[in-house]
Design a protein around this motif. Structure first.
Motif, PDB file in Angstrom:
ATOM      1  N   ASP A   1      -2.046 -18.116 -13.452  1.00  0.00           N
ATOM      2  CA  ASP A   1      -1.252 -18.445 -12.278  1.00  0.00           C
ATOM      3  C   ASP A   1      -0.553 -17.230 -11.688  1.00  0.00           C
ATOM      4  O   ASP A   1      -0.240 -17.199 -10.512  1.00  0.00           O
ATOM      5  N   GLU A   2      -0.269 -16.198 -12.515  1.00  0.00           N
ATOM      6  CA  GLU A   2       0.456 -15.024 -12.051  1.00  0.00           C
ATOM      7  C   GLU A   2      -0.445 -14.111 -11.239  1.00  0.00           C
ATOM      8  O   GLU A   2      -1.559 -13.815 -11.635  1.00  0.00           O
ATOM      9  N   PRO A   3       0.044 -13.655 -10.088  1.00  0.00           N
ATOM     10  CA  PRO A   3      -0.729 -12.668  -9.344  1.00  0.00           C
ATOM     11  C   PRO A   3      -0.679 -11.327 -10.050  1.00  0.00           C
ATOM     12  O   PRO A   3       0.250 -11.043 -10.795  1.00  0.00           O
ATOM     13  N   SER A   4      -1.690 -10.485  -9.790  1.00  0.00           N
ATOM     14  CA  SER A   4      -1.710  -9.183 -10.443  1.00  0.00           C
ATOM     15  C   SER A   4      -0.589  -8.312  -9.887  1.00  0.00           C
ATOM     16  O   SER A   4      -0.251  -8.390  -8.720  1.00  0.00           O
ATOM     17  N   GLN A   5      -0.028  -7.488 -10.762  1.00  0.00           N
ATOM     18  CA  GLN A   5       1.054  -6.601 -10.380  1.00  0.00           C
ATOM     19  C   GLN A   5       0.495  -5.404  -9.617  1.00  0.00           C
ATOM     20  O   GLN A   5      -0.517  -4.846  -9.988  1.00  0.00           O
ATOM     21  N   ALA A   6       1.188  -5.037  -8.572  1.00  0.00           N
ATOM     22  CA  ALA A   6       0.804  -3.835  -7.839  1.00  0.00           C
ATOM     23  C   ALA A   6       1.217  -2.625  -8.653  1.00  0.00           C
ATOM     24  O   ALA A   6       2.237  -2.640  -9.331  1.00  0.00           O
ATOM     25  N   PRO A   7       0.423  -1.575  -8.595  1.00  0.00           N
ATOM     26  CA  PRO A   7       0.810  -0.356  -9.310  1.00  0.00           C
ATOM     27  C   PRO A   7       2.062   0.242  -8.681  1.00  0.00           C
ATOM     28  O   PRO A   7       2.213   0.231  -7.466  1.00  0.00           O
ATOM     29  N   GLY A   8       2.930   0.762  -9.504  1.00  0.00           N
ATOM     30  CA  GLY A   8       4.135   1.405  -9.011  1.00  0.00           C
ATOM     31  C   GLY A   8       3.858   2.829  -8.565  1.00  0.00           C
ATOM     32  O   GLY A   8       2.814   3.415  -8.877  1.00  0.00           O
TER      33      GLY A   8
ATOM     34  N   ALA B   1       0.825  -1.212   0.000  1.00  0.00           N
ATOM     35  CA  ALA B   1       0.000   0.000   0.000  1.00  0.00           C
ATOM     36  C   ALA B   1       0.858   1.259   0.000  1.00  0.00           C
ATOM     37  O   ALA B   1       0.420   2.305  -0.468  1.00  0.00           O
ATOM     38  N   TRP B   2       2.086   1.156   0.491  1.00  0.00           N
ATOM     39  CA  TRP B   2       2.950   2.347   0.559  1.00  0.00           C
ATOM     40  C   TRP B   2       3.192   2.916  -0.828  1.00  0.00           C
ATOM     41  O   TRP B   2       3.365   4.126  -0.971  1.00  0.00           O
ATOM     42  N   ARG B   3       3.209   2.059  -1.862  1.00  0.00           N
ATOM     43  CA  ARG B   3       3.402   2.548  -3.224  1.00  0.00           C
ATOM     44  C   ARG B   3       2.254   3.446  -3.659  1.00  0.00           C
ATOM     45  O   ARG B   3       2.459   4.460  -4.324  1.00  0.00           O
ATOM     46  N   VAL B   4       1.054   3.043  -3.298  1.00  0.00           N
ATOM     47  CA  VAL B   4      -0.124   3.833  -3.654  1.00  0.00           C
ATOM     48  C   VAL B   4      -0.081   5.178  -2.920  1.00  0.00           C
ATOM     49  O   VAL B   4      -0.300   6.237  -3.523  1.00  0.00           O
ATOM     50  N   VAL B   5       0.218   5.138  -1.640  1.00  0.00           N
ATOM     51  CA  VAL B   5       0.272   6.367  -0.837  1.00  0.00           C
ATOM     52  C   VAL B   5       1.386   7.283  -1.352  1.00  0.00           C
ATOM     53  O   VAL B   5       1.170   8.483  -1.563  1.00  0.00           O
ATOM     54  N   ALA B   6       2.568   6.719  -1.582  1.00  0.00           N
ATOM     55  CA  ALA B   6       3.690   7.528  -2.078  1.00  0.00           C
ATOM     56  C   ALA B   6       3.372   8.119  -3.447  1.00  0.00           C
ATOM     57  O   ALA B   6       3.651   9.298  -3.709  1.00  0.00           O
TER      58      ALA B   6
END
Length: 172
Positions: A82-89, A23-28
């Motif tokens: 099989d791949e998990p979704s990528q978190a937004p940068g 979540a820190w990526r989203v906040v940052a």
């Protein structure tokens, strides 16, 4: 004023928070993008014409490109579930926030121009970004919302980004 100009951003934040990852990526990213909005607004309010009005709609290319990229990645990944979704940068979130901030800039510049409390507005708005992040995280963690986002969020995010991009692009 902050809430009215950022209602759409709350939905995007919930979508970003619903994706796997930190979540820190989203906040940052949200803080980085909104700081960019405030910088342009303050410069505009102080009389600098950093971004001419006729160029503002072109900011829509940022979320449009991010949405197309997300849709392309989703389409390519549909064969391998099989791949998990990528978190937004951080930069993805910042770019979407900044590109979606044209309405913010349009509303804030006139207010910031006539106020004696410019830096108070800036400080309060930066505090409210944190509140907005908490609200987006809260929405994403509600069972009903979380189920909907888990089921449709990977599809909704590219659609929302593309829609925002087109609205911003054609608003001029």
């Amino acid at each position: 004023m902050f809430a009215v100009t950022n209602v759409d951003d709350l939905v995007i934040l919930a979508l970003f928070f619903a994706q796997a990852g930190a979540a820190w990526r989203v906040v940052a990213g949200q803080y980085l993008g909104f700081t960019g909005i405030l910088a342009v607004t303050v410069l505009g309010a102080l009389g600098a014409s950093l971004l001419p009005e006729q160029l503002r709609p072109w900011l829509g290319l940022i979320p449009l490109a991010l949405g197309v990229k997300a849709a392309w990645s989703l389409w390519r990944a549909s064969d391998s579930d099989d791949e998990p979704s990528q978190a937004p940068g951080v930069l993805t979130v910042a770019g979407v926030t900044l590109a979606n901030g044209g309405d913010n800039i349009g509303v804030y510049v006139p207010v910031f121009t006539v106020t004696d409390s410019l830096w108070l507005y800036v400080a309060v708005f930066l505090l409210l970004v944190g509140v907005w992040c908490l609200a987006g995280r809260f929405l994403a963690s509600r069972q009903v919302v979380a189920k909907a986002l888990a089921k449709w969020g990977h599809i909704a995010l590219p659609v929302v980004l593309i829609a925002i991009g087109l609205v911003v692009l054609f608003s001029g």
